[in-house]
Every structure is written in structure tokens, then in C-alpha cells.
Design an enzyme around this catalytic site. Structure first.
Site, mmCIF file in Angstrom:
data_model
loop_
_atom_site.group_PDB
_atom_site.id
_atom_site.type_symbol
_atom_site.label_atom_id
_atom_site.label_comp_id
_atom_site.label_asym_id
_atom_site.label_seq_id
_atom_site.Cartn_x
_atom_site.Cartn_y
_atom_site.Cartn_z
ATOM 1 N N ARG A 42 -11.732 -32.412 41.736
ATOM 2 C CA ARG A 42 -10.392 -32.243 42.320
ATOM 3 C C ARG A 42 -9.508 -33.491 42.173
ATOM 4 O O ARG A 42 -8.313 -33.442 42.438
ATOM 5 C CB ARG A 42 -10.512 -31.838 43.788
ATOM 6 C CG ARG A 42 -10.804 -30.343 43.925
ATOM 7 C CD ARG A 42 -10.383 -29.856 45.284
ATOM 8 N NE ARG A 42 -11.419 -30.138 46.286
ATOM 9 C CZ ARG A 42 -11.156 -30.306 47.566
ATOM 10 N NH1 ARG A 42 -9.920 -30.276 48.020
ATOM 11 N NH2 ARG A 42 -12.148 -30.533 48.415
ATOM 12 N N ASN A 68 -21.903 -32.027 60.721
ATOM 13 C CA ASN A 68 -22.724 -33.056 60.090
ATOM 14 C C ASN A 68 -21.812 -33.860 59.159
ATOM 15 O O ASN A 68 -21.187 -33.308 58.262
ATOM 16 C CB ASN A 68 -23.821 -32.351 59.273
ATOM 17 C CG ASN A 68 -24.518 -33.290 58.296
ATOM 18 O OD1 ASN A 68 -24.709 -34.463 58.585
ATOM 19 N ND2 ASN A 68 -24.916 -32.753 57.141
HETATM 20 C C1 UD1 Z 1 -22.556 -32.072 52.668
HETATM 21 C C2 UD1 Z 1 -23.524 -31.568 53.706
HETATM 22 C C3 UD1 Z 1 -22.739 -30.976 54.885
HETATM 23 C C4 UD1 Z 1 -21.771 -31.996 55.449
HETATM 24 C C5 UD1 Z 1 -20.884 -32.524 54.346
HETATM 25 C C6 UD1 Z 1 -20.052 -33.652 54.853
HETATM 26 C C7 UD1 Z 1 -25.518 -30.858 52.545
HETATM 27 C C8 UD1 Z 1 -26.256 -29.711 51.999
HETATM 28 N N1 UD1 Z 1 -24.374 -30.570 53.132
HETATM 29 O O1 UD1 Z 1 -21.804 -30.987 52.177
HETATM 30 O O2 UD1 Z 1 -23.620 -30.552 55.900
HETATM 31 O O3 UD1 Z 1 -21.006 -31.413 56.478
HETATM 32 O O4 UD1 Z 1 -21.673 -33.015 53.250
HETATM 33 O O5 UD1 Z 1 -19.094 -33.942 53.881
HETATM 34 O O6 UD1 Z 1 -25.979 -31.978 52.477
HETATM 35 N N2 UD1 Z 1 -23.859 -35.525 45.859
HETATM 36 C C9 UD1 Z 1 -24.656 -36.028 44.861
HETATM 37 N N3 UD1 Z 1 -25.408 -35.176 44.143
HETATM 38 C C10 UD1 Z 1 -25.413 -33.841 44.353
HETATM 39 C C11 UD1 Z 1 -24.584 -33.330 45.388
HETATM 40 C C12 UD1 Z 1 -23.840 -34.191 46.126
HETATM 41 O O7 UD1 Z 1 -24.687 -37.245 44.627
HETATM 42 O O8 UD1 Z 1 -26.133 -33.136 43.646
HETATM 43 C C13 UD1 Z 1 -23.039 -36.454 46.659
HETATM 44 C C14 UD1 Z 1 -21.566 -36.263 46.450
HETATM 45 O O9 UD1 Z 1 -21.095 -37.144 45.456
HETATM 46 C C15 UD1 Z 1 -20.996 -36.620 47.814
HETATM 47 C C16 UD1 Z 1 -22.112 -36.246 48.759
HETATM 48 O O10 UD1 Z 1 -23.294 -36.167 48.004
HETATM 49 O O11 UD1 Z 1 -20.760 -37.989 47.927
HETATM 50 C C17 UD1 Z 1 -21.865 -34.929 49.459
HETATM 51 O O12 UD1 Z 1 -21.632 -33.918 48.551
HETATM 52 P P1 UD1 Z 1 -20.542 -32.803 48.805
HETATM 53 O O13 UD1 Z 1 -20.669 -31.784 47.760
HETATM 54 O O14 UD1 Z 1 -19.242 -33.445 49.048
HETATM 55 O O15 UD1 Z 1 -20.978 -32.244 50.238
HETATM 56 P P2 UD1 Z 1 -21.484 -30.812 50.610
HETATM 57 O O16 UD1 Z 1 -22.738 -30.546 49.856
HETATM 58 O O17 UD1 Z 1 -20.377 -29.888 50.475
#
Ligand code: UD1
Ligand code: CA
Length: 451
Positions: free
Chosen positions: A15, A168
Site C-alpha cells: 500500500r 492485540n
Molecule cells: C497481526 C496480528 C494481529 C494484530 C496485528 C497488529 C497475527 C496473525 N496477527 O496482524 O493479531 O492485531 O498484527 O497490527 O499475528 N510480517 C512478516 N512476515 C510475514 C507476515 C508479517 O515479517 O509473513 C510482519 C509484517 O511486516 C508486519 C508484521 O509482521 O510488520 C505484522 O504483519 P501484518 O500483516 O501487518 O499484521 P496482521 O497479520 O494483519
């Protein structure tokens, strides 16, 4: 238990619509991920592991911290999978603080509060927050006794669970033994087909591991950046917070909404900063300093009682006490003004020392020069410091007076108390208490008929 930190930073940041990895976008002049690492460093971890994805080379080039380990997550299969990639780097008897590389403003106090809740390897702490609009976040599920029993993602939540306001934030502290035990057990059978780190909470709760929660002092501490619009909003929140801190210490901002502090600003008292001023790098302002509108001040020291007038640009320069700079002045690297010196409009000073009470008031270039005390440099004076290949120095000793529109061809020195006549091109040293004059003689043609 020793502390290790794992920073999740593999998300693509679609985004942002950018060729640059999201975590390198800047807030207050500093990459998002660097904010996270700087607050991490204050917690004194034994190691920090960054899980990166997209644009890894670029991220590694622009980010620095002590005791860093880089782990690549080639495919983004969820937060549980991301933490799993880091497990080979963490020790068995530590507690792991999980941070997100795109959540830049979590305070060290908040993180310390969270860390304090994990004292044994049978406890976990989750940073949570009660939001008016919790949509999109994972929700904290509690039992009848109020104990946390799991986290449910928005996309997997029932209607009733969607009503839960406590979310969370994603920031948690989990003992490494717990992670090593349960991460391999995660399944991707959920609405998003991802390995959810959050599923660890339910598994641990079932094993009677205590799940503690802690909340930040402000909501912006847990806000992540997904778009440029969110970045701009957080920038203003952060800038206002920085201004508040300086206002508490005796700085007046005419409008705190129109100032940017990108770096370390160190301030005395009774300072006034007008609108649209940008501070970059390390800037030190003494007492009673006044900064006019539209100034850019970078890596500079400004002494007590000095006035920087409108539209001046100061970069890597040192200005002493009781000086006046601008309007429209440019001080470039290694410009140094001694006490009471004045540099006026359309004057550029580079790698030069301007002695006590000396004045360069109008339309001049002073480069590679050393000016003594009480020197007066007339309007339009230029130090010709460069012959196209090398740079040379100009010296003006104490009490020298340079007439307007003079060119001083370096290397050249004007000794104590001497005067250079207006319009001179000076190529030879002028001895002390003399007049240097080097200009074509004027002749008048009488009874001249206009063509
Ligand atoms: C996640 C949480 C959710 C929380 C939210 C807060 C999980 C399953 N869910 O949501 O409960 O409310 O964050 O923002 O954990 N990332 C990686 N590798 C991946 C996926 C993500 O490095 O494969 C990193 C992203 O860069 C980011 C963070 O992890 O910094 C969170 O990922 P994002 O997709 O934003 O969060 P959600 O999975 O939607
Ligand atoms: Ca996601």
C-alpha cells in the site's frame, strides 16, 4: 532471563506503492525500522534478529545497530512463520520480545512495562490496547475469570468476538522455550491460510502458562504504517510530541504544527522558533536564540542571544553568541562565526572563520577565508577561492575594511587595519595599515554627445 529481540520486517508494504521497502520510509527523518532498533537498543538485548523480505540488501545498507542478525523470510506466510525463521538464531533460555519493523513509536517505558511481566519461562506478555474502532486487528479473548485464553484474528472472528475492543498490538514477550516448542505446531488452517503467531497464545493458555497484558500510554505507540497517509499522520503526532517536550523546557514555537525536528534538538531556555523551521541532525540552540520563519538548520550549534532571521539555511556550521544571521543567509559546512558577528542577506559562507564583531552584511561569498575581529566586508565582496582546480585561502586580519564589490583573488591576505578600495580586484597581499586599490582609473569625457 536474558533478552533477545526479534523484529518482523518482511511485509511487502504494497500500500505504500513504492520501490523502497516500507521499513525504510522515514519518520522524523529516520527510517521506520531504525526507530524500532533505537528503542530496542535502550533495552540492552543480547541480540536483535531482523526478519526481512523484500529489498533486503537496501535495508541492510541503510540500517545500523549493535548485535544484529539478519534472517531472510523468502515467502511471507504469516507472523508465526516469520518468527519461526528467527528461531535458529535465538538461545534456549532467553525471553524474546517480538516487535514490528513498521511500528516506529513504541516507547521504551511501555516495552519495559511489558518485559517486567515475564519473570519465568511459564509466562507470556502481550501488549494490548482498547480501541474505539478495533476493526482489522486480532482480538484478545478472555474467559469468565478475565484471563486471556486466545487471540482471534478479525477474519476468523465471530460476530460476538468482533465486539471485543481489546486488540492485540502484535508486540509480545514470549520465552524462547515456549516459542521453540509451539511454533513448529502452528497450522495454517484459518481464513488467511497463514501461520499465525497469535495461535501460540491459546496453546500456551491450555498448558497453564500465564498470559499477561500491558497497555501503552498512548495509542500512537502501537500504530503501524501501511500507507503514506498513515505515515504523514504519525509524523504530525510525533512532531507535536517532540515540540511539547521542548516547550516544557522553555522553547516557544509560534506554531508547533509548523515545525519539523528530524534528529536531536538540544535547547536552552527562552528560545523562539517561528513557523516552517526544519531542524535536521544534531542541532544545539543556546538561551534566548530566535529563529525566524522558513529556516533550515542542520548539524549546527547556535550560541546564546543569537538571531537567525527568516529564510536562512545553516548546514554544519557554528554560530557563537550575540550573532545575527540572515535574512536569506547561507552558512555552509565549517562556517564559524565568533561572538557578535553578523552575516546578512544573500551572503554565503563556506569553510571560513568570521571573527568577533565582524560583519559581512550584503551579497557576498566568503569561502576558505579567515577573518579577524571587527572586519567589515562591503556589499558584493567575493573571495575568489577556486581556480578551477584547487582551492586557496584568504586572510583578513583584525580591523580590515573591504570596500564594496571587491574581488579578493586567493591566496591573498589583507593585513591588520588595512583597507581595500571599493571595486578592487586584489591579487597581491596588502601590508598592514595600507590602502589596497586595484581598479581601472576613471576618466571623464567632457561634452559627450549621446548616440
Ligand atoms: C497481526 C496480528 C494481529 C494484530 C496485528 C497488529 C497475527 C496473525 N496477527 O496482524 O493479531 O492485531 O498484527 O497490527 O499475528 N510480517 C512478516 N512476515 C510475514 C507476515 C508479517 O515479517 O509473513 C510482519 C509484517 O511486516 C508486519 C508484521 O509482521 O510488520 C505484522 O504483519 P501484518 O500483516 O501487518 O499484521 P496482521 O497479520 O494483519
Ligand atoms: Ca497479514
Amino acid at each position: 532471563m536474558n533478552l533477545e529481540i526479534v523484529v518482523l520486517a518482511a511485509g511487502k508494504g504494497t500500500r505504500m506503492r513504492s520501490a523502497k521497502p516500507k521499513v525504510l520510509h522515514r519518520l522524523a527523518g529516520k527510517p521506520l525500522l531504525q526507530h524500532v532498533l533505537d528503542s530496542s537498543a535502550e533495552l540492552d538485548p543480547i541480540n536483535i534478529t531482523i526478519v526481512y523480505g523484500f529489498g533486503g540488501d537496501q535495508v541492510q545498507r541503510e540500517i545500523s545497530a549493535d548485535r544484529l542478525t539478519w534472517i531472510e523470510q523468502r515467502e511471507q506466510k504469516g507472523t508465526g512463520h516469520a518468527v519461526g525463521q528467527a528461531l535458529s538464531t535465538v538461545q534456549d533460555d532467553t525471553k524474546i520480545l517480538i516487535l514490528y519493523g513498521d511500528v516506529p513509536l513504541t516507547s521504551t517505558e511501555t516495552l519495559k512495562g511489558l518485559l517486567d511481566k515475564v519473570t519465568t519461562d511459564r509466562s507470556i506478555a502481550v501488549l494490548t490496547c482498547d480501541l474505539d474502532d478495533p476493526a482489522g486487528y486480532g482480538r484478545m479473548v478472555r474467559n469468565g475469570d478475565g484471563n486471556v485464553v486466545g487471540i482471534v484474528e478479525q477474519k476468523d472472528a465471530t460476530e460476538a468476538q468482533k465486539q471485543i475492543a481489546e486488540i492485540n498490538t502484535g508486540i509480545m514477550v514470549i520465552p524462547s522455550v515456549v516459542l521453540k516448542k509451539w511454533i513448529p505446531e502452528l497450522s495454517s488452517e484459518n481464513a488467511q491460510g497463514e501461520y499465525y503467531l497469535t495461535d501460540i497464545i491459546e496453546m500456551a493458555a491450555q498448558q497453564q502458562i500465564d498470559i499477561h497484558t500491558h497497555q501503552p500510554a498512548s495509542v500512537y505507540e502501537i500504530e503501524g504504517i501501511n500507507s503514506r497517509s498513515q505515515l504523514a499522520k504519525l509524523e504530525r503526532v510525533h512532531q507535536l510530541e517532540l515540540c511539547e517536550k521542548h516547550m516544557d523546557q522553555g522553547v516557544t514555537f509560534i506554531d508547533p504544527a509548523r515545525v519539523d525536528i528530524r534528529g536531536d534538538l538540544i535547547t536552552g531556555t527562552d528560545i523562539t522558533v517561528d513557523i516552517n523551521v526544519v531542524f535536521e541532525g544534531k542541532v544545539v540552540l543556546g538561551d534566548n536564540v530566535e529563529i525566524g520563519p522558513n529556516c533550515v538548520i542542520k548539524d549546527a550549534v547556535i550560541g546564546d542571544n543569537t538571531q537567525i532571521h527568516a529564510n536562512s539555511v545553516i548546514d554544519q556550521a557554528k554560530v557563537s553568541t550575540d550573532c545575527s544571521v540572515g535574512p536569506f543567509a547561507r552558512l555552509r559546512p565549517q562556517a564559524e562565526l565568533a561572538a557578535g558577528a553578523r552575516v546578512g542577506n544573500f551572503v554565503e559562507v563556506k569553510k571560513s572563520y568570521i571573527g568577533k564583531g565582524s560583519k559581512v552584511n550584503h551579497l557576498s561569498y566568503i569561502g576558505d577565508a579567515t577573518l579577524g575581529d571587527r572586519v567589515n566586508v562591503g556589499a558584493g565582496t567575493i573571495t575568489c577561492n577556486y581556480d578551477g582546480k584547487n582551492k586557496f585561502n584568504t586572510i583578513m586580519e583584525d580591523d580590515v575594511f573591504i570596500g564594496s564589490n571587491s574581488a579578493l583573488v586567493a591566496p591573498v591576505s589583507i593585513a591588520k587595519g588595512s583597507t581595500v578600495a571599493a571595486g578592487s580586484t586584489i591579487t597581491k597581499d596588502v601590508p598592514n595599515s595600507s590602502l589596497g586599490i586595484a581598479r581601472a582609473k576613471q576618466r571623464n569625457i567632457e561634452d559627450w554627445k549621446k548616440p
